[in-house]
Design an enzyme around this catalytic site. Structure first.
Site, short mmCIF file in Angstrom:
data_model
loop_
_atom_site.label_atom_id
_atom_site.label_comp_id
_atom_site.label_asym_id
_atom_site.label_seq_id
_atom_site.Cartn_x
_atom_site.Cartn_y
_atom_site.Cartn_z
N HIS A 1 -8.11 30.87 19.11
CA HIS A 1 -7.89 29.42 19.63
C HIS A 1 -8.32 28.90 20.86
O HIS A 1 -8.85 28.06 21.17
CB HIS A 1 -6.53 28.84 19.55
CG HIS A 1 -5.97 28.92 17.95
ND1 HIS A 1 -4.77 28.70 17.58
CD2 HIS A 1 -6.72 28.98 16.75
CE1 HIS A 1 -4.66 28.97 16.25
NE2 HIS A 1 -5.71 28.92 15.79
N GLU B 1 -9.26 24.60 16.90
CA GLU B 1 -9.37 25.40 15.62
C GLU B 1 -10.96 25.25 15.04
O GLU B 1 -11.55 24.18 15.06
CB GLU B 1 -8.62 24.29 14.50
CG GLU B 1 -7.10 24.45 14.99
CD GLU B 1 -6.40 25.69 14.68
OE1 GLU B 1 -7.10 26.93 14.32
OE2 GLU B 1 -5.10 25.78 14.57
N GLU C 1 -12.38 26.83 12.09
CA GLU C 1 -11.83 27.59 10.71
C GLU C 1 -12.64 27.56 9.55
O GLU C 1 -13.25 26.47 9.41
CB GLU C 1 -10.31 26.95 10.49
CG GLU C 1 -9.43 27.42 11.89
CD GLU C 1 -7.91 26.76 11.55
OE1 GLU C 1 -7.04 27.28 12.03
OE2 GLU C 1 -7.62 26.06 10.54
N HIS D 1 -12.64 31.68 12.41
CA HIS D 1 -11.80 32.59 11.77
C HIS D 1 -11.17 31.97 10.36
O HIS D 1 -11.50 30.77 10.22
CB HIS D 1 -10.52 32.76 12.57
CG HIS D 1 -9.69 31.67 13.13
ND1 HIS D 1 -10.15 30.64 14.24
CD2 HIS D 1 -8.38 31.05 12.82
CE1 HIS D 1 -9.51 29.76 14.49
NE2 HIS D 1 -8.42 29.61 13.51
N GLU E 1 7.91 28.20 6.12
CA GLU E 1 7.90 26.73 6.39
C GLU E 1 9.15 25.82 6.08
O GLU E 1 9.68 25.14 6.59
CB GLU E 1 6.99 26.31 6.76
CG GLU E 1 5.63 27.05 7.77
CD GLU E 1 4.85 26.04 8.11
OE1 GLU E 1 4.63 24.79 8.17
OE2 GLU E 1 3.86 26.54 9.28
N HIS F 1 -2.54 30.98 9.04
CA HIS F 1 -3.86 32.06 9.34
C HIS F 1 -3.24 33.42 8.57
O HIS F 1 -2.32 33.63 8.76
CB HIS F 1 -4.23 32.71 10.75
CG HIS F 1 -4.54 31.34 11.58
ND1 HIS F 1 -3.70 30.52 12.26
CD2 HIS F 1 -5.42 30.70 11.74
CE1 HIS F 1 -3.89 29.55 12.78
NE2 HIS F 1 -5.38 29.47 12.69
N CYS G 1 0.16 25.09 6.53
CA CYS G 1 -1.11 25.91 6.95
C CYS G 1 -0.90 27.30 7.46
O CYS G 1 0.42 27.28 8.04
CB CYS G 1 -2.10 25.17 7.87
SG CYS G 1 -2.13 23.34 7.75
#
Length: 177
Positions: free
Chosen positions: A29, A114, A116, A35, A89, A71, A69
């Site tokens: 980040h 970000e 991504e 990523h 979450e 990773h 969301c």
């Protein structure tokens, strides 16, 4: 539920040749390294479940985003990470189907970016019977919205929404994720 602290998580970064290599999430980040990520969208009919990120999150706290969301951890399949994060979450699980892949770049504040390649997952639930148990360390609030209501709210107050969610809504304005 235990507090989720994944700022030191090793995630898959994407090299110029398309291969993956491990990198710390915060390094990715700070340095805007491309990523992998996943985004989940849970629908009930024409309503999408969205979440307001906890105010103390390391970026975009207090802003509305899609259902969840994350990773993937290094060597974790994207589908596994999507299901994991939904449980962490929001405290529930539903079957998820891989939908689209989206790549984007966004400044998320505090010197973080970000960059991504996101695999999007879609799930369906009955909003009248679904038991949502938000983790207060991650989620401040949840609500169900239609595409029309979301567009109007986003037009009136775009800063209330995370940069990536605004990008998704621009690319999929009818929420046909």
């Amino acid at each position: 539920m235990d507090t989720i602290r994944d700022t030191d998580t090793i995630i898959p970064a994407i090299a110029g040749d398309g291969s993956f290599y491990p990198i710390g999430k915060m390094q990715a980040h700070r340095e805007a390294v491309l990523h992998l990520a996943v985004s989940v969208f849970v629908f009930s009919g024409d309503h999408l479940l969205i979440q307001k990120r906890a105010a103390h999150k390391y970026h975009c706290g207090g802003q509305w985003a899609n259902t969840c969301c994350t990773h993937p951890h290094w060597d974790e399949p994207v589908a596994t990470s999507a299901a994991r994060r939904l449980r962490e979450e929001l405290g529930f699980g539903v079957p998820l189907i891989e939908s689209h892949e989206v790549e984007y770049f966004a400044d998320v504040g505090k010197g973080l970016h970000e960059h991504e390649r996101v695999t999007m997952f879609v799930g369906h639930a009955d909003r009248d019977t679904l038991e949502i148990r938000p983790n207060p360390d991650e989620v401040e609030d949840v609500r169900w919205v239609t595409a029309e209501a979301l567009k109007a709210d986003m037009a009136d107050n775009p800063r209330a929404f995370t940069p990536w969610f605004r990008i998704y809504c621009d690319r999929f304005p009818d929420l046909k994720i």
